[in-house]
Design an enzyme around this catalytic site. Structure first.
Site: not given
Ligand code: MV4
Length: 458
Positions: A177, A269
């Protein structure tokens, strides 16, 4: 609701509040979760023996285990949650993308297939544009996730992501992504009944996390406009519809600095942070879950729902914020909860109990509710001060740090808040500064008392 309840517990939890609150309680095994709380067949056996109608899976443990949900259904019991098929689809990020892709839901630019060929990966990465993010389809908790800044690093990072995903989940599928560099984590609470009605209960903002563990959540988010809120609510409802959803669920989005939002995944959930949604909507979400599981239709209409006030939640963990948030297990020598108007504590412990080493060391959730965000913050700071815990270190001082922080108070933060602003040294300095002020006040009081008591000084 007048429903009799049966709690299950492991030997180490025999005195836990949930055991005392329930009408009946059954010990299902030894402390390690794979010898108790993860024994689906044992739990089903107990449920049948006691003529239970339905099983509420809570959060964690078996709550998103499709095989467990299916086994519950197959044993003639009600699983208070979605059908196993929806759990299974949303448990795979690639299957989730596949399920929602023709429903006009904004998604992060990227691919929706597993990729193994490095040449193909390079072509795709260049199309998307660096930085990109490699993610594991079966992923969770950030495992198997790799940021790649430039083409040169792609091959090694992809191999690492694949091997990490294989060892963590037994499934090495990864995809690519666009990396959203400074996102905010905003999620929408949804609720679907078995009659085709789907409601959303607005958003929660959960950007304050450390190592993919949420620490603070709030509702509503400071950055959503009514228009964005409606758009995200509609998108979340479409996601629920796309997987034939039933019950309570959460649709996660990332929001970039231009306030564009992208669907990330769906959690099938009720989540830890659901209380903030209950407070701002005035709806008991667990009661709704149970009514839906019984086959009742949702009586509320989307137009009837409105946001009232502002709610904050601090997860109180037995972890030491001055020592890399390491679990601080031990005995709760002092354990006094704060109380008062606008303060709710969803609590799992009592004074004198030991915090077991076997599970996530969350002691409670401290939740405040005010007419405005400022009021909720002031209530929170007061409640943190009124929460007395001795015997273990907790995240309470960390919470105080955040709720007093300018970036938090002005709403100017993203998922990098902890990394950007927090260090143990800053917290230590703050604690020492406050101790100094306390000492000065004590001295002043002592001198005043001396005057009024006319104690002659030698
Ligand atoms: C991402 C992102 C940036 N760009 N996807 C972290 C766990 C999973 N639920 C998805 N996550 C992320 N996906 C893209 N394309 C950054 C994160 C992410 C993050 C997301 C929400 C809350 C905290 C986070 C901490 C680090 C990375």
């Amino acid at each position: 609701m007048g429903i009799k309840t049966v709690a299950v517990y492991s030997t180490v939890d025999r005195n836990a509040p949930h055991v005392k609150f329930a009408d009946e309680a059954v010990c299902i095994g030894e402390p390690p979760a794979n010898q108790s709380y993860l024994l689906g067949s044992k739990i089903i056996e107990v449920a049948k023996e006691l003529n239970v109608d339905g099983i509420h899976p809570g959060y964690g443990f078996l709550s998103e285990n499709a095989d467990f949900a299916e086994a519950v259904e197959n044993n003639g019991l009600i699983f208070i949650g979605p059908k196993s098929k929806a759990i299974r689809v949303m448990g795979s990020k690639l299957a989730a993308k596949e399920a929602v892709k023709n429903h006009n839901i904004p998604m992060v630019p990227g691919i929706d297939e597993a990729i193994t060929d490095i040449k193909k990966a390079k072509v795709i990465a260049k199309e998307i544009g660096f930085p990109i993010l490699i993610k594991a389809s079966a992923g969770g908790g950030g495992k198997g996730m790799r940021v790649v800044e430039q083409e040169n690093d792609l091959e090694s990072q992809m191999n690492r992501a694949i091997s990490e995903a294989t060892s963590a989940f037994g499934d090495g599928s990864v995809f690519i992504e666009k990396y959203v560099t400074s996102p905010r984590h905003i999620e929408i609470q949804v609720m679907a009944d078995s009659h085709g009605n789907i409601l959303h209960f607005f958003e929660r903002e959960c950007s304050i996390q450390r190592r993919h563990q949420k620490v603070i959540e709030e509702a509503p988010s400071t950055i959503l406009t009514p228009k964005l809120r409606e758009e995200m609510g509609i998108a979340a409802t479409k996601v629920a519809k796309a997987c034939d959803y039933l019950g309570a669920g959460t649709v996660e989005f990332l929001m970039d600095t231009d306030h564009k939002f992208y669907f990330l995944e769906m959690n099938t959930r009720l989540q830890v942070e659901h209380p903030v949604s209950e407070l701002i909507s005035g709806v008991d979400l667990v009661e709704l879950q149970i009514r839906i599981a019984r086959g009742e239709a949702l009586k509320i209409k989307q137009e009837d729902l409105e946001i009232k006030g502002h709610a904050l939640e601090l997860r109180v963990y037995a972890e030491d914020p001055l020592n890399d948030f390491l679990p601080s297990v031990g005995n709760l020598e002092t354990y006094k909860l704060p109380k008062g108007e606008g303060v709710r504590v969803d609590n799992g412990f009592e004074e004198g109990m030991d915090v077991p080493i076997y599970y996530d060391p969350m002691l409670s959730k401290l939740i405040t509710y005010g007419k405005t965000r400022e009021e909720a913050i002031q209530l929170m700071l007061k409640a943190i001060g009124d929460y007395h815990i001795e015997g273990v270190k907790t995240t309470l001082p960390f919470g105080k740090f955040v709720f007093e922080h300018e970036a938090f108070c002005t709403g100017q933060f993203d998922t990098h808040f902890v990394k950007n602003y927090y260090s143990p040294e800053i917290l230590k300095d703050k604690i020492n500064e406050e101790a100094k002020i306390a000492a000065i006040i004590a001295l002043k009081k002592y001198r005043e008392d001396q005057k009024t008591l006319r104690i002659p000084t030698p």
